[in-house]
Design a protein around this motif. Structure first.
Motif, short mmCIF file in Angstrom:
data_model
loop_
_atom_site.label_atom_id
_atom_site.label_comp_id
_atom_site.label_asym_id
_atom_site.label_seq_id
_atom_site.Cartn_x
_atom_site.Cartn_y
_atom_site.Cartn_z
N PRO A 1 20.06 -9.12 6.25
CA PRO A 1 21.11 -10.14 6.47
C PRO A 1 20.61 -11.56 6.23
O PRO A 1 21.36 -12.40 5.73
CB PRO A 1 21.51 -9.95 7.94
CG PRO A 1 21.11 -8.56 8.25
CD PRO A 1 19.89 -8.28 7.43
N LEU A 2 19.35 -11.83 6.58
CA LEU A 2 18.82 -13.17 6.33
C LEU A 2 18.75 -13.47 4.85
O LEU A 2 19.06 -14.59 4.42
CB LEU A 2 17.42 -13.30 6.95
CG LEU A 2 17.39 -13.45 8.47
CD1 LEU A 2 15.95 -13.47 8.96
CD2 LEU A 2 18.10 -14.72 8.90
N MET B 1 7.37 3.29 12.36
CA MET B 1 8.58 3.55 11.57
C MET B 1 9.77 2.76 12.11
O MET B 1 10.57 2.24 11.35
CB MET B 1 8.85 5.06 11.60
CG MET B 1 9.96 5.47 10.68
SD MET B 1 9.46 5.18 8.98
CE MET B 1 10.84 5.82 8.13
N GLU B 2 9.86 2.70 13.42
CA GLU B 2 10.97 1.94 14.03
C GLU B 2 10.89 0.46 13.68
O GLU B 2 11.92 -0.20 13.49
CB GLU B 2 10.97 2.14 15.54
CG GLU B 2 11.28 3.55 15.97
CD GLU B 2 11.06 3.75 17.46
OE1 GLU B 2 10.59 2.79 18.13
OE2 GLU B 2 11.35 4.85 17.94
N HIS B 3 9.66 -0.04 13.62
CA HIS B 3 9.49 -1.45 13.28
C HIS B 3 9.96 -1.74 11.85
O HIS B 3 10.52 -2.79 11.57
CB HIS B 3 8.02 -1.87 13.44
CG HIS B 3 7.54 -1.84 14.85
ND1 HIS B 3 8.08 -2.63 15.82
CD2 HIS B 3 6.57 -1.10 15.44
CE1 HIS B 3 7.47 -2.40 16.96
NE2 HIS B 3 6.54 -1.46 16.77
N GLY C 1 12.90 -4.24 11.09
CA GLY C 1 12.61 -5.34 10.18
C GLY C 1 13.60 -5.40 9.03
O GLY C 1 14.04 -6.47 8.63
N ALA C 2 13.98 -4.23 8.51
CA ALA C 2 14.95 -4.19 7.42
C ALA C 2 16.30 -4.72 7.89
O ALA C 2 16.98 -5.47 7.16
CB ALA C 2 15.09 -2.77 6.88
N PHE C 3 16.71 -4.35 9.10
CA PHE C 3 17.99 -4.84 9.63
C PHE C 3 17.96 -6.33 9.92
O PHE C 3 19.01 -6.97 9.98
CB PHE C 3 18.40 -4.07 10.89
CG PHE C 3 19.09 -2.78 10.59
CD1 PHE C 3 20.37 -2.75 10.07
CD2 PHE C 3 18.44 -1.56 10.82
CE1 PHE C 3 21.01 -1.56 9.79
CE2 PHE C 3 19.08 -0.36 10.55
CZ PHE C 3 20.36 -0.37 10.03
#
Length: 54
Positions: A13-14, A1-3, A7-9
């Motif tokens: 932005p990219l 879940m942390e990954h 990954g979303a963060f």
């Protein structure tokens, strides 16, 4: 879940930067195309169009 959250963060932005950069490139391309239309070369008579630029 942390990954997934990490990954979303990283991905969001990219994607935003890529979208803004592509929009800027598109506007620059459109402006360049408008400038090139000012002295468009007639490929049926290229020498004539080069000699008679406006």
């Amino acid at each position: 879940m942390e990954h997934l959250i990490l990954g979303a963060f990283l991905i969001v932005p990219l994607l935003i930067v890529a979208f803004l950069f592509s929009d800027e490139l598109w506007q620059e391309h459109r402006q360049r195309a408008e400038k090139e239309d000012a002295w468009h070369i007639d490929w049926h008579h290229p020498v004539r169009s080069l000699l008679h630029r406006h």
